[in-house]
Design a protein around this motif. Structure first.
Motif, PDB file in Angstrom:
ATOM      1  N   ASP A  33      32.012 -30.651 -23.329  1.00  0.00           N
ATOM      2  CA  ASP A  33      33.101 -29.704 -23.576  1.00  0.00           C
ATOM      3  C   ASP A  33      33.360 -29.622 -25.074  1.00  0.00           C
ATOM      4  N   LEU A  34      33.840 -28.463 -25.516  1.00  0.00           N
ATOM      5  CA  LEU A  34      34.149 -28.255 -26.934  1.00  0.00           C
ATOM      6  C   LEU A  34      35.434 -28.962 -27.352  1.00  0.00           C
ATOM      7  N   SER A  35      36.320 -29.228 -26.389  1.00  0.00           N
ATOM      8  CA  SER A  35      37.614 -29.827 -26.688  1.00  0.00           C
ATOM      9  C   SER A  35      37.489 -31.328 -26.945  1.00  0.00           C
ATOM     10  N   GLU A  36      37.748 -31.736 -28.159  1.00  0.00           N
ATOM     11  CA  GLU A  36      37.674 -33.159 -28.503  1.00  0.00           C
ATOM     12  C   GLU A  36      38.722 -33.964 -27.749  1.00  0.00           C
ATOM     13  N   ASN A  37      39.916 -33.399 -27.572  1.00  0.00           N
ATOM     14  CA  ASN A  37      40.969 -34.112 -26.855  1.00  0.00           C
ATOM     15  C   ASN A  37      40.598 -34.331 -25.394  1.00  0.00           C
ATOM     16  N   SER A  38      39.992 -33.315 -24.765  1.00  0.00           N
ATOM     17  CA  SER A  38      39.586 -33.456 -23.368  1.00  0.00           C
ATOM     18  C   SER A  38      38.503 -34.514 -23.212  1.00  0.00           C
ATOM     19  N   ILE A  39      37.527 -34.506 -24.101  1.00  0.00           N
ATOM     20  CA  ILE A  39      36.447 -35.488 -24.024  1.00  0.00           C
ATOM     21  C   ILE A  39      36.971 -36.897 -24.318  1.00  0.00           C
ATOM     22  N   LYS A  40      37.877 -36.999 -25.256  1.00  0.00           N
ATOM     23  CA  LYS A  40      38.479 -38.306 -25.541  1.00  0.00           C
ATOM     24  C   LYS A  40      39.157 -38.864 -24.297  1.00  0.00           C
TER      25      LYS A  40
ATOM     26  N   ASP B 153      27.657 -46.361 -16.406  1.00  0.00           N
ATOM     27  CA  ASP B 153      26.225 -46.288 -16.705  1.00  0.00           C
ATOM     28  C   ASP B 153      25.609 -44.947 -16.316  1.00  0.00           C
ATOM     29  N   THR B 154      26.233 -44.233 -15.372  1.00  0.00           N
ATOM     30  CA  THR B 154      25.662 -42.965 -14.897  1.00  0.00           C
ATOM     31  C   THR B 154      26.603 -41.781 -15.109  1.00  0.00           C
ATOM     32  N   LEU B 155      27.630 -41.966 -15.933  1.00  0.00           N
ATOM     33  CA  LEU B 155      28.578 -40.895 -16.250  1.00  0.00           C
ATOM     34  C   LEU B 155      28.919 -40.941 -17.733  1.00  0.00           C
ATOM     35  N   LYS B 156      28.562 -39.879 -18.449  1.00  0.00           N
ATOM     36  CA  LYS B 156      28.789 -39.808 -19.885  1.00  0.00           C
ATOM     37  C   LYS B 156      29.484 -38.498 -20.235  1.00  0.00           C
ATOM     38  N   PHE B 157      30.248 -38.522 -21.329  1.00  0.00           N
ATOM     39  CA  PHE B 157      30.925 -37.322 -21.808  1.00  0.00           C
ATOM     40  C   PHE B 157      30.622 -37.108 -23.289  1.00  0.00           C
ATOM     41  N   GLU B 158      30.387 -35.834 -23.657  1.00  0.00           N
ATOM     42  CA  GLU B 158      30.030 -35.494 -25.029  1.00  0.00           C
ATOM     43  C   GLU B 158      30.763 -34.233 -25.477  1.00  0.00           C
ATOM     44  N   VAL B 159      31.200 -34.204 -26.728  1.00  0.00           N
ATOM     45  CA  VAL B 159      31.697 -32.963 -27.333  1.00  0.00           C
ATOM     46  C   VAL B 159      30.484 -32.081 -27.621  1.00  0.00           C
ATOM     47  N   HIS B 160      30.526 -30.857 -27.112  1.00  0.00           N
ATOM     48  CA  HIS B 160      29.333 -30.004 -27.216  1.00  0.00           C
ATOM     49  C   HIS B 160      29.730 -28.538 -27.127  1.00  0.00           C
ATOM     50  N   ASP B 161      29.099 -27.712 -27.953  1.00  0.00           N
ATOM     51  CA  ASP B 161      29.264 -26.258 -27.931  1.00  0.00           C
ATOM     52  C   ASP B 161      28.263 -25.676 -26.941  1.00  0.00           C
ATOM     53  N   MET B 162      28.749 -25.045 -25.870  1.00  0.00           N
ATOM     54  CA  MET B 162      27.835 -24.603 -24.821  1.00  0.00           C
ATOM     55  C   MET B 162      26.968 -23.415 -25.231  1.00  0.00           C
ATOM     56  N   CYS B 163      27.217 -22.829 -26.409  1.00  0.00           N
ATOM     57  CA  CYS B 163      26.323 -21.791 -26.926  1.00  0.00           C
ATOM     58  C   CYS B 163      24.986 -22.378 -27.381  1.00  0.00           C
ATOM     59  N   LYS B 164      24.945 -23.696 -27.530  1.00  0.00           N
ATOM     60  CA  LYS B 164      23.757 -24.361 -28.068  1.00  0.00           C
ATOM     61  C   LYS B 164      23.121 -25.244 -26.997  1.00  0.00           C
ATOM     62  N   PRO B 165      21.793 -25.360 -27.008  1.00  0.00           N
ATOM     63  CA  PRO B 165      21.118 -26.214 -26.031  1.00  0.00           C
ATOM     64  C   PRO B 165      21.555 -27.667 -26.157  1.00  0.00           C
TER      65      PRO B 165
ATOM     66  N   ASP C  60      27.558 -30.999 -16.450  1.00  0.00           N
ATOM     67  CA  ASP C  60      28.792 -30.268 -16.160  1.00  0.00           C
ATOM     68  C   ASP C  60      29.239 -29.629 -17.472  1.00  0.00           C
ATOM     69  N   LEU C  61      28.925 -28.351 -17.629  1.00  0.00           N
ATOM     70  CA  LEU C  61      29.101 -27.651 -18.896  1.00  0.00           C
ATOM     71  C   LEU C  61      30.474 -27.002 -18.955  1.00  0.00           C
ATOM     72  N   ALA C  62      31.251 -27.342 -19.992  1.00  0.00           N
ATOM     73  CA  ALA C  62      32.669 -26.991 -20.095  1.00  0.00           C
ATOM     74  C   ALA C  62      33.447 -27.782 -19.049  1.00  0.00           C
ATOM     75  N   CYS C  63      33.362 -29.095 -19.163  1.00  0.00           N
ATOM     76  CA  CYS C  63      33.859 -30.020 -18.133  1.00  0.00           C
ATOM     77  C   CYS C  63      35.349 -30.297 -18.227  1.00  0.00           C
ATOM     78  N   GLY C  64      36.014 -29.870 -19.316  1.00  0.00           N
ATOM     79  CA  GLY C  64      37.432 -30.186 -19.472  1.00  0.00           C
ATOM     80  C   GLY C  64      37.651 -31.683 -19.526  1.00  0.00           C
ATOM     81  N   LYS C  65      38.629 -32.153 -18.773  1.00  0.00           N
ATOM     82  CA  LYS C  65      38.936 -33.589 -18.742  1.00  0.00           C
ATOM     83  C   LYS C  65      38.055 -34.372 -17.775  1.00  0.00           C
ATOM     84  N   GLY C  66      37.096 -33.676 -17.158  1.00  0.00           N
ATOM     85  CA  GLY C  66      36.071 -34.379 -16.416  1.00  0.00           C
ATOM     86  C   GLY C  66      36.295 -34.586 -14.939  1.00  0.00           C
ATOM     87  N   ARG C  67      37.250 -33.882 -14.328  1.00  0.00           N
ATOM     88  CA  ARG C  67      37.549 -34.161 -12.925  1.00  0.00           C
ATOM     89  C   ARG C  67      36.360 -33.855 -12.009  1.00  0.00           C
TER      90      ARG C  67
END
Length: 243
Positions: A74-81, A89-101, A51-58
């Motif tokens: 998502d690029l937003s550290e606050n949203s990922i936090k 075990d099957t749901l993870k969240f990462e700070v990530h720039d979607m311009c990059k693989p 889920d690329l650019a997931c925001g707060k993950g809804r």
């Protein structure tokens, strides 16, 4: 007056006011879209979705509830936090720039609810398409859910106000330099704030040019969350399946 000078999407999406303004979004509509999309794509049980650019993950949380292994990025550290409270075990969240693989591949990559077209540089838009391609495994499908720019521009509401949690947001919308822009101003605890949303008014033809440059194939185009045929004049959405 408070006006953040950093890139608009970094400052706005990372602010608590963004989430206040949009707190009453229609989750049921989003869930129906997820149901229709995963069924159409026939993603196997426990398949992997980014889920690329997931925001707060809804959306990530809902996709995970359907039985998929989901990574929200998502690029937003606050949203990922915030989203990390939902991890399992099957749901993870990462700070990530979607311009990059992303450092792994998936059965599907979802870029949903107009989470594209923010960048000032054309190469960043192209790099995002290239990154989505590289994030897909051999049989993976990418989904870009964008606004139908022609329809949005034709029905643009120039100005209105919206009060949420006691904050009155003043919204002004206009088109400038092939961007659809929303100026957002409000007062909170005696301080005046100004933010802006600025999204490139990409059309289907624009996306086709990007896809060709990225070596991506456009498989299907839909005009709404029921996955009905796209019409440039009347469709609410521009939903594209790519590989």
């Amino acid at each position: 007056m408070i006006k953040d000078k950093t890139t608009w999407y970094v400052s706005w999406f990372d602010s608590p006011f963004y989430h206040i303004l949009y707190k009453n979004r229609d989750d049921r509509e989003a869930q129906i879209f997820m149901d229709n999309l995963t069924q159409y794509l026939n993603i196997e049980e426990q398949g992997k979705i980014l889920d690329l650019a997931c925001g707060k993950g809804r959306h990530s949380v809902y996709l995970n509830s359907l039985g998929y292994h989901v990574t929200g990025a998502d690029l937003s550290e606050n949203s990922i936090k915030y989203a990390k409270q939902f991890e399992n075990d099957t749901l993870k969240f990462e700070v990530h720039d979607m311009c990059k693989p992303f450092p792994e591949t998936f059965d599907a990559v979802f870029n949903l609810f107009t989470s594209f077209g923010y960048f000032d540089k054309d190469e960043d838009n192209l790099n995002t398409i290239k990154a989505i391609k590289s994030d897909l495994n051999e049989y993976g499908i990418g989904v870009i859910d964008f606004m139908n720019s022609d329809h949005v521009i034709a029905n643009l509401v120039p100005e209105d106000t919206k009060t949420v949690d006691g904050i009155t947001f003043h919204l002004k919308r206009y088109v400038e330099d092939n961007h659809i822009i929303k100026d957002i101003s409000f007062t909170f605890e005696g301080e005046d704030y100004n933010y802006q949303e600025r999204v490139r008014a990409f059309t289907l033809k624009d996306f086709e040019t990007l896809f060709e440059a990225a070596g991506v194939h456009l498989l299907e185009v839909f005009g709404n969350y029921k996955l009905q045929k796209f019409d440039a004049k009347t469709s609410d959405r521009l939903v594209m399946l790519i590989k």
